[in-house]
Every structure is written in C-alpha cells, then in structure tokens.
Design a protein around this motif. Structure first.
Motif, PDB file in Angstrom:
ATOM      1  N   ARG A  21       0.825  -1.192   0.000  1.00 48.93           N
ATOM      2  CA  ARG A  21       0.000   0.000   0.000  1.00 48.93           C
ATOM      3  C   ARG A  21       0.871   1.260   0.000  1.00 48.93           C
ATOM      4  NH1 ARG A  21      -4.817  -0.113   4.200  1.00 48.93           N
ATOM      5  NH2 ARG A  21      -5.225   1.756   2.935  1.00 48.93           N
ATOM      6  N   THR A  22       0.472   2.225  -0.815  1.00 48.60           N
ATOM      7  CA  THR A  22       1.195   3.484  -0.890  1.00 48.60           C
ATOM      8  C   THR A  22       0.794   4.367   0.283  1.00 48.60           C
ATOM      9  OG1 THR A  22       1.173   3.321  -3.297  1.00 48.60           O
ATOM     10  CG2 THR A  22       1.705   5.466  -2.353  1.00 48.60           C
ATOM     11  N   PRO A  23       1.761   4.972   0.980  1.00 44.94           N
ATOM     12  CA  PRO A  23       1.406   5.861   2.102  1.00 44.94           C
ATOM     13  C   PRO A  23       0.518   7.011   1.644  1.00 44.94           C
ATOM     14  CG  PRO A  23       3.756   5.354   2.088  1.00 44.94           C
ATOM     15  CD  PRO A  23       3.202   4.823   0.811  1.00 44.94           C
ATOM     16  N   ALA A  24      -0.322   7.496   2.572  1.00 41.37           N
ATOM     17  CA  ALA A  24      -1.276   8.556   2.231  1.00 41.37           C
ATOM     18  C   ALA A  24      -0.569   9.834   1.803  1.00 41.37           C
ATOM     19  CB  ALA A  24      -2.188   8.824   3.432  1.00 41.37           C
ATOM     20  N   TRP A  25       0.557  10.166   2.480  1.00 42.52           N
ATOM     21  CA  TRP A  25       1.247  11.403   2.129  1.00 42.52           C
ATOM     22  C   TRP A  25       1.838  11.345   0.724  1.00 42.52           C
ATOM     23  CZ3 TRP A  25       6.302  11.383   0.676  1.00 42.52           C
ATOM     24  CH2 TRP A  25       7.056  10.245   1.001  1.00 42.52           C
ATOM     25  N   GLU A  26       2.258  10.119   0.300  1.00 39.84           N
ATOM     26  CA  GLU A  26       2.807   9.973  -1.038  1.00 39.84           C
ATOM     27  C   GLU A  26       1.717  10.136  -2.094  1.00 39.84           C
ATOM     28  OE1 GLU A  26       5.330   6.656  -3.621  1.00 39.84           O
ATOM     29  OE2 GLU A  26       5.271   6.548  -1.414  1.00 39.84           O
ATOM     30  N   LYS A  27       0.531   9.576  -1.826  1.00 35.57           N
ATOM     31  CA  LYS A  27      -0.587   9.759  -2.745  1.00 35.57           C
ATOM     32  C   LYS A  27      -0.959  11.227  -2.869  1.00 35.57           C
ATOM     33  CE  LYS A  27      -3.070   5.356  -2.538  1.00 35.57           C
ATOM     34  NZ  LYS A  27      -4.349   4.703  -2.169  1.00 35.57           N
ATOM     35  N   ALA A  28      -1.027  11.902  -1.701  1.00 36.88           N
ATOM     36  CA  ALA A  28      -1.389  13.318  -1.713  1.00 36.88           C
ATOM     37  C   ALA A  28      -0.376  14.138  -2.507  1.00 36.88           C
ATOM     38  CB  ALA A  28      -1.487  13.839  -0.282  1.00 36.88           C
ATOM     39  N   LEU A  29       0.911  13.815  -2.340  1.00 38.95           N
ATOM     40  CA  LEU A  29       1.952  14.539  -3.075  1.00 38.95           C
ATOM     41  C   LEU A  29       1.813  14.320  -4.577  1.00 38.95           C
ATOM     42  CD1 LEU A  29       4.514  16.261  -3.022  1.00 38.95           C
ATOM     43  CD2 LEU A  29       5.840  14.149  -2.728  1.00 38.95           C
ATOM     44  N   ARG A  30       1.496  13.092  -4.974  1.00 36.56           N
ATOM     45  CA  ARG A  30       1.324  12.810  -6.402  1.00 36.56           C
ATOM     46  C   ARG A  30       0.172  13.615  -6.979  1.00 36.56           C
ATOM     47  NH1 ARG A  30       1.805   6.168  -6.628  1.00 36.56           N
ATOM     48  NH2 ARG A  30       4.017   6.010  -6.027  1.00 36.56           N
ATOM     49  N   TYR A  31      -0.955  13.644  -6.258  1.00 33.04           N
ATOM     50  CA  TYR A  31      -2.112  14.381  -6.756  1.00 33.04           C
ATOM     51  C   TYR A  31      -1.828  15.876  -6.820  1.00 33.04           C
ATOM     52  CZ  TYR A  31      -5.186  10.318  -6.668  1.00 33.04           C
ATOM     53  OH  TYR A  31      -5.770   9.115  -6.929  1.00 33.04           O
ATOM     54  N   VAL A  32      -1.102  16.395  -5.860  1.00 33.38           N
ATOM     55  CA  VAL A  32      -0.763  17.819  -5.873  1.00 33.38           C
ATOM     56  C   VAL A  32       0.122  18.137  -7.080  1.00 33.38           C
ATOM     57  CG1 VAL A  32       0.527  19.629  -4.673  1.00 33.38           C
ATOM     58  CG2 VAL A  32      -1.057  18.181  -3.403  1.00 33.38           C
ATOM     59  N   LEU A  33       1.108  17.289  -7.347  1.00 39.07           N
ATOM     60  CA  LEU A  33       1.988  17.507  -8.494  1.00 39.07           C
ATOM     61  C   LEU A  33       1.220  17.403  -9.810  1.00 39.07           C
ATOM     62  CD1 LEU A  33       5.200  15.567  -7.379  1.00 39.07           C
ATOM     63  CD2 LEU A  33       4.851  18.036  -7.438  1.00 39.07           C
ATOM     64  N   MET A  34       0.312  16.418  -9.915  1.00 37.82           N
ATOM     65  CA  MET A  34      -0.472  16.277 -11.136  1.00 37.82           C
ATOM     66  C   MET A  34      -1.386  17.473 -11.349  1.00 37.82           C
ATOM     67  SD  MET A  34      -1.434  12.235 -11.573  1.00 37.82           S
ATOM     68  CE  MET A  34      -2.186  12.064  -9.941  1.00 37.82           C
ATOM     69  N   LEU A  35      -1.994  17.967 -10.267  1.00 35.12           N
ATOM     70  CA  LEU A  35      -2.850  19.144 -10.396  1.00 35.12           C
ATOM     71  C   LEU A  35      -2.048  20.370 -10.792  1.00 35.12           C
ATOM     72  CD1 LEU A  35      -5.237  18.677  -7.314  1.00 35.12           C
ATOM     73  CD2 LEU A  35      -5.810  18.418  -9.741  1.00 35.12           C
ATOM     74  N   ALA A  36      -0.822  20.491 -10.264  1.00 37.12           N
ATOM     75  CA  ALA A  36       0.030  21.626 -10.639  1.00 37.12           C
ATOM     76  C   ALA A  36       0.397  21.572 -12.116  1.00 37.12           C
ATOM     77  CB  ALA A  36       1.285  21.638  -9.766  1.00 37.12           C
ATOM     78  N   VAL A  37       0.779  20.386 -12.589  1.00 33.74           N
ATOM     79  CA  VAL A  37       1.107  20.242 -14.009  1.00 33.74           C
ATOM     80  C   VAL A  37      -0.121  20.506 -14.877  1.00 33.74           C
ATOM     81  CG1 VAL A  37       1.851  18.595 -15.772  1.00 33.74           C
ATOM     82  CG2 VAL A  37       2.993  18.643 -13.553  1.00 33.74           C
ATOM     83  N   LEU A  38      -1.291  20.019 -14.432  1.00 37.00           N
ATOM     84  CA  LEU A  38      -2.526  20.243 -15.185  1.00 37.00           C
ATOM     85  C   LEU A  38      -2.851  21.730 -15.264  1.00 37.00           C
ATOM     86  CD1 LEU A  38      -4.946  18.797 -16.570  1.00 37.00           C
ATOM     87  CD2 LEU A  38      -6.121  18.920 -14.365  1.00 37.00           C
ATOM     88  N   ALA A  39      -2.667  22.441 -14.151  1.00 44.42           N
ATOM     89  CA  ALA A  39      -2.961  23.876 -14.146  1.00 44.42           C
ATOM     90  C   ALA A  39      -2.040  24.647 -15.081  1.00 44.42           C
ATOM     91  CB  ALA A  39      -2.852  24.419 -12.722  1.00 44.42           C
ATOM     92  N   VAL A  40      -0.765  24.249 -15.124  1.00 47.86           N
ATOM     93  CA  VAL A  40       0.195  24.970 -15.959  1.00 47.86           C
ATOM     94  C   VAL A  40      -0.022  24.673 -17.446  1.00 47.86           C
ATOM     95  CG1 VAL A  40       2.647  25.178 -16.526  1.00 47.86           C
ATOM     96  CG2 VAL A  40       1.921  25.124 -14.138  1.00 47.86           C
ATOM     97  N   THR A  41      -0.339  23.423 -17.791  1.00 47.38           N
ATOM     98  CA  THR A  41      -0.447  23.022 -19.195  1.00 47.38           C
ATOM     99  C   THR A  41      -1.834  23.267 -19.784  1.00 47.38           C
ATOM    100  OG1 THR A  41      -0.922  20.759 -18.476  1.00 47.38           O
ATOM    101  CG2 THR A  41       1.377  21.302 -18.998  1.00 47.38           C
ATOM    102  N   VAL A  42      -2.865  22.879 -19.052  1.00 44.54           N
ATOM    103  CA  VAL A  42      -4.229  22.969 -19.575  1.00 44.54           C
ATOM    104  C   VAL A  42      -4.925  24.254 -19.140  1.00 44.54           C
ATOM    105  CG1 VAL A  42      -6.445  21.743 -19.727  1.00 44.54           C
ATOM    106  CG2 VAL A  42      -4.330  20.459 -19.512  1.00 44.54           C
ATOM    107  N   GLY A  43      -4.485  24.845 -18.037  1.00 48.49           N
ATOM    108  CA  GLY A  43      -5.145  26.032 -17.503  1.00 48.49           C
ATOM    109  C   GLY A  43      -5.271  27.179 -18.493  1.00 48.49           C
TER     110      GLY A  43
END
Length: 294
Positions: A21-43
C-alpha cells in the motif's frame, strides 16, 4: 520439491512488494503535483475557452478572476467569422496538414523500413544524415527553402507550404526504431516463403507498427497545422493564407478585444484536440511499439 517451494515463496514475496500500500502522504503529493502540471499546461487553454464565451458586457479582468461566464454566448465566434474568412483559412490549413500526414506516413514509413531492415551501401550514413537534420534549426535554412520553391515556381501556393515538411527526419527515426523492434524471425520466415521486400513491408512491417504510425500522423498534423513562420514567408495572397497566418490579424487589429482573440485560438486548437482524441489509444500504444501479436 524444496526448490519449488522456494520459487513460489520468492514469487509471493515479490508480489507482496509490488502490491504494498502506498502511504497517504505519497498519494497526496502525487495528486498535488499532477494538479500543478494540469494547471500549468491545460489552464491557459481553459481560460481562453472561457473568455471566448464571455459577452462584451462581462468584465474579464475582475479580481478575483471569474472562470465561468455569466451569460455564455457564441457572438465572439460569429464575429471572428465576420471579420476574417476563418473557415477558408481553416480549409487551407486542413489541406496542408492532410498532405503532410499522407506524405509523412508514406515517406517516413518507407525510409524507416529501409534503414531498419534492408541492407544497402551507405545505410549508416543515411541514418546519421537524418539525425543531423534534427540539429538544423528552421531559421538557418528558411532562405534556401524559399529560393528552392521560387525556382520551382511554387511560391504563393499551398504546395510550397507543405513541401518542406513532406517527410520529417524525426518521423523517419521513429519509424526506423519501430521497425527495428519487430522480431526478425517473422521476416525470415516470409523470405523463406518467397515474399518480396514490398510484401514484407506491407503485410508484416506496417501492421506491426500501427501505434507508431499514429504517432507520426499526430506529429505531422500538429507541425503543419501550427506552423506560422514558413506560411507567412511563402504566401502573399490572403486567399491562400493558412489559419495561423490569418488569425494574426486578430492579434494585430483587434488587440483591445481579447474575446475575439480567444475565440480564434479555440478555433485553431479544436481540430488538434479532436484528432488526438481519435488517435490517443494508438498514440500511447506507440510508445511501446514492436510487440507482435500471434
């Protein structure tokens, strides 16, 4: 017996490591990074899309910015079509892009197959030449290209726009790597059965690299559709302008109305989105091209 139990135990241990199982903090970090990339590219595109639907009475410079339009309207798109012949420009761009896709699929696939499978004198030199072509910037050869199309009496035509990008060096190398990954045993069996080089290319090579063909088609279409500098140089008749050149009038003459600029941007980007949506399954499969189904 003992060796079998040890092997099963090793497989279970590896499976346990893979399914931990992936730790919760690692999942949260991944989602934050993906949202940041999404905001920069698609925003930026989503903001342009939103601006294109905002009416003239709606303030687009509010603080904080308002993303969704209060009263969505298609007035900006109708106004763009009234100011410039945007659909004629889009048709010209579509002709150039379609020609680029066809020539790149045919030329790059044949050149890639020759580099990967055929034996001929100068094959390595040809491969190096395609690699070197990637290092040459367009600005350094644009004068030579213009002189060439002028001598051929093709300037101010859509043929001149499509000619320099008819076969891209990157597409040739992509096809070469895809063909090189196809197992040689299949072609050797076809040679034993009497298949010619063209038969092996058409019946074995091309069906095995459909994913890479989709990648080449997308790259060729995007490169031809988005090109601005070369059509601007070679075209002088406004009736033959491509979409990117024609939309430049919106930036120069109607800078005070960013809603029209946003509508023109959406019109220019929409075909790319549609094409990628249609071919995205083959596009992502092309990254691991080379596997042959039985």
């Amino acid at each position: 017996m003992r060796g079998g139990r040890l092997a099963r135990g090793g497989r279970l241990a590896r499976r346990g490591r893979l399914t931990r199982r992936t730790p919760a903090w690692e999942k949260a970090l991944r989602y934050v990074l993906m949202l940041a990339v999404l905001a920069v590219t698609v925003g930026p595109f989503l903001w342009q899309l939103s601006t294109s639907f905002k009416g003239t009475t709606e303030d687009i410079y509010t603080s904080p910015p308002r993303f969704l339009p209060e009263h969505p309207t298609l007035h900006n798109y109708r106004e763009v079509a009234r100011i410039i012949p945007v659909w004629d420009y889009a048709l010209n761009s579509l002709k150039v892009a379609a020609a680029s896709v066809v020539t790149n699929l045919a030329g790059a696939s044949m050149a890639g197959y020759a580099l990967a499978r055929l034996r001929f004198r100068g094959r390595k030199a040809a491969g190096i030449a395609f690699v070197m072509a990637l290092l040459v910037p367009l600005e350094s050869i644009v004068i030579a290209q213009f002189t060439m199309v002028r001598d051929l009496h093709l300037n101010n035509t859509l043929v001149a726009v499509a000619l320099p990008g008819a076969v891209g060096a990157l597409n040739v190398l992509l096809m070469r790597n895809a063909f090189a990954a196809v197992p040689r045993e299949i072609e050797e069996a076809a040679v034993i059965d009497g298949a010619t080089a063209w038969q092996r290319f058409l019946r074995i090579g091309l069906p095995s690299v459909r994913g890479t063909l989709a990648v080449v088609a997308i790259f060729a279409f995007m490169g031809a559709w988005d090109d601005f500098l070369w059509p601007l140089i070679v075209l002088s008749d406004p009736d033959r302008f491509t979409l990117t050149v024609g939309l430049d009038y919106l930036h120069g003459t109607f800078t005070q109305n960013p809603r029209l600029v946003a509508a023109g941007t959406v019109i220019a980007v929409a075909p790319l989105v549609v094409m990628f949506a249609c071919l995205q399954r083959y596009f992502f499969r092309g990254a691991g091209e080379g596997a042959v189904k039985g």
